[in-house]
Design a protein around this motif. Structure first.
Motif, short mmCIF file in Angstrom:
data_model
loop_
_atom_site.label_atom_id
_atom_site.label_comp_id
_atom_site.label_asym_id
_atom_site.label_seq_id
_atom_site.Cartn_x
_atom_site.Cartn_y
_atom_site.Cartn_z
N PRO A 31 7.03 6.61 2.32
CA PRO A 31 8.16 7.13 3.10
C PRO A 31 9.49 7.13 2.35
O PRO A 31 10.25 8.08 2.45
CB PRO A 31 8.19 6.20 4.32
CG PRO A 31 6.75 5.82 4.50
CD PRO A 31 6.25 5.63 3.08
N ARG A 32 9.75 6.09 1.58
CA ARG A 32 11.03 6.05 0.84
C ARG A 32 11.08 7.14 -0.23
O ARG A 32 12.09 7.79 -0.44
CB ARG A 32 11.24 4.67 0.23
CG ARG A 32 12.53 4.55 -0.52
CD ARG A 32 13.73 4.69 0.43
NE ARG A 32 14.96 4.72 -0.33
CZ ARG A 32 15.91 5.65 -0.19
NH1 ARG A 32 15.79 6.58 0.72
NH2 ARG A 32 16.97 5.63 -0.92
N ILE A 33 9.98 7.34 -0.92
CA ILE A 33 9.94 8.39 -1.95
C ILE A 33 10.06 9.76 -1.29
O ILE A 33 10.79 10.62 -1.77
CB ILE A 33 8.66 8.25 -2.80
CG1 ILE A 33 8.81 6.99 -3.68
CG2 ILE A 33 8.42 9.49 -3.65
CD1 ILE A 33 7.60 6.59 -4.44
N ALA A 34 9.37 9.97 -0.18
CA ALA A 34 9.48 11.24 0.54
C ALA A 34 10.92 11.47 0.99
O ALA A 34 11.44 12.59 0.90
CB ALA A 34 8.53 11.25 1.73
N TRP A 85 9.88 -1.18 -7.61
CA TRP A 85 9.31 -0.44 -8.73
C TRP A 85 10.06 -0.75 -10.02
O TRP A 85 11.27 -0.74 -10.05
CB TRP A 85 9.37 1.06 -8.45
CG TRP A 85 8.51 1.45 -7.31
CD1 TRP A 85 8.93 1.84 -6.07
CD2 TRP A 85 7.09 1.45 -7.27
NE1 TRP A 85 7.85 2.10 -5.27
CE2 TRP A 85 6.70 1.87 -5.98
CE3 TRP A 85 6.10 1.14 -8.19
CZ2 TRP A 85 5.37 1.98 -5.60
CZ3 TRP A 85 4.77 1.26 -7.81
CH2 TRP A 85 4.42 1.68 -6.53
N GLU A 86 9.28 -0.99 -11.07
CA GLU A 86 9.84 -1.18 -12.41
C GLU A 86 9.15 -0.20 -13.34
O GLU A 86 7.93 -0.11 -13.35
CB GLU A 86 9.58 -2.61 -12.90
CG GLU A 86 10.31 -3.66 -12.08
CD GLU A 86 10.01 -5.08 -12.56
OE1 GLU A 86 9.08 -5.28 -13.35
OE2 GLU A 86 10.73 -5.99 -12.11
N ARG A 87 9.98 0.52 -14.11
CA ARG A 87 9.39 1.46 -15.07
C ARG A 87 8.85 0.66 -16.26
O ARG A 87 9.57 -0.10 -16.89
CB ARG A 87 10.42 2.48 -15.53
CG ARG A 87 9.80 3.53 -16.41
CD ARG A 87 10.73 4.66 -16.69
NE ARG A 87 10.12 5.55 -17.68
CZ ARG A 87 10.70 6.60 -18.18
NH1 ARG A 87 11.92 6.91 -17.79
NH2 ARG A 87 10.09 7.34 -19.06
N VAL A 88 7.58 0.87 -16.56
CA VAL A 88 6.91 0.16 -17.64
C VAL A 88 6.77 1.08 -18.87
O VAL A 88 6.86 0.63 -20.01
CB VAL A 88 5.54 -0.37 -17.18
CG1 VAL A 88 4.83 -1.09 -18.30
CG2 VAL A 88 5.71 -1.29 -15.98
N LEU A 100 5.24 7.91 8.32
CA LEU A 100 6.42 8.78 8.22
C LEU A 100 7.17 8.84 9.55
O LEU A 100 8.37 9.10 9.56
CB LEU A 100 6.01 10.17 7.76
CG LEU A 100 5.50 10.25 6.31
CD1 LEU A 100 5.05 11.67 5.98
CD2 LEU A 100 6.53 9.76 5.32
N TRP A 101 6.48 8.59 10.65
CA TRP A 101 7.15 8.54 11.95
C TRP A 101 7.90 7.24 12.14
O TRP A 101 8.94 7.20 12.81
CB TRP A 101 6.13 8.69 13.09
CG TRP A 101 5.75 10.10 13.37
CD1 TRP A 101 4.57 10.71 13.03
CD2 TRP A 101 6.53 11.10 14.03
NE1 TRP A 101 4.58 12.01 13.43
CE2 TRP A 101 5.78 12.28 14.05
CE3 TRP A 101 7.81 11.10 14.59
CZ2 TRP A 101 6.24 13.45 14.61
CZ3 TRP A 101 8.28 12.27 15.15
CH2 TRP A 101 7.50 13.43 15.17
N THR A 102 7.38 6.16 11.61
CA THR A 102 7.92 4.84 11.93
C THR A 102 8.61 4.14 10.77
O THR A 102 9.03 3.00 10.91
CB THR A 102 6.79 3.92 12.42
OG1 THR A 102 5.81 3.78 11.38
CG2 THR A 102 6.13 4.47 13.67
N PRO A 133 0.83 -1.21 0.00
CA PRO A 133 0.00 0.00 0.00
C PRO A 133 0.86 1.26 0.00
O PRO A 133 2.05 1.23 0.32
CB PRO A 133 -0.80 -0.12 1.30
CG PRO A 133 0.09 -0.90 2.20
CD PRO A 133 0.81 -1.88 1.32
N VAL A 134 0.25 2.37 -0.31
CA VAL A 134 0.97 3.64 -0.40
C VAL A 134 1.65 3.99 0.92
O VAL A 134 2.75 4.55 0.93
CB VAL A 134 0.05 4.78 -0.90
CG1 VAL A 134 -0.99 5.15 0.14
CG2 VAL A 134 0.86 5.98 -1.33
N GLU A 135 1.04 3.64 2.04
CA GLU A 135 1.65 3.94 3.34
C GLU A 135 3.00 3.25 3.51
O GLU A 135 3.86 3.74 4.24
CB GLU A 135 0.72 3.53 4.49
CG GLU A 135 -0.57 4.31 4.56
CD GLU A 135 -1.67 3.77 3.66
OE1 GLU A 135 -2.76 4.35 3.67
OE2 GLU A 135 -1.46 2.76 2.95
N ALA A 136 3.19 2.13 2.82
CA ALA A 136 4.45 1.39 2.92
C ALA A 136 5.51 1.91 1.95
O ALA A 136 6.70 1.74 2.20
CB ALA A 136 4.20 -0.09 2.66
#
Length: 146
Positions: A18-21, A142-145, A48-50, A12-15
């Motif tokens: 954080p890395r992208i941010a 992530w893989e660019r398609v 983002l906290w954890t 999910p986006v929550e997972a």
């Protein structure tokens, strides 16, 4: 203007946000995270906290006294009170106001894939817009398609 479409198929986006941010902040930029869903905004706040046991990503929920100071601001609207030039649309809904930023991240899952395809088609022919499509592989990378 770069628009990255992120198709969430494994995590999910929550997972993944954080890395992208973290990468946005490492580049010296600020990020606005947008979701119309209050519960999702709260889950992202918690993520983002954890996201890393050694540190946290400095951020805040929009509407506070220090919105302008937040490197990452989480809000319901595309209004960058923190001066962000990067925006992450995390609720599956494309908003044309994201085109006012230098870079947009549009996250969507299977429930919002039809709307994402419509947004992709609309942006593909637009001058000055570079849409890119990323999909999670089975390991969640992530893989660019396109």
């Amino acid at each position: 203007m770069q628009v990255d479409f992120y198709h969430l198929t494994v995590r999910p986006v929550e997972a993944v946000l954080p890395r992208i941010a973290d990468r946005v902040l490492e580049s010296g930029a600020r990020l606005l995270v947008v979701s119309a869903d209050e519960a999702q905004r709260e889950r992202i706040d918690g993520a983002l906290w954890t996201q890393d046991k050694e540190s946290f990503l400095p951020h805040g929920l929009a509407g506070g006294a220090h919105d302008a100071d937040q490197p990452v601001l989480i809000g319901a609207d595309v209004a960058a009170a923190n001066g962000a030039r990067h925006v992450a649309l995390v609720d599956g809904e494309w908003r044309d106001a994201a085109l006012d930023f230098d870079r947009a991240f549009h996250f969507f899952d299977e429930a919002s894939i039809a709307a994402a395809r419509t947004a992709w088609r609309a942006l593909s022919g637009r001058e000055g817009v570079e849409p890119r499509y990323w999909k999670q592989n089975e390991q969640g990378r992530w893989e660019r398609v396109a």
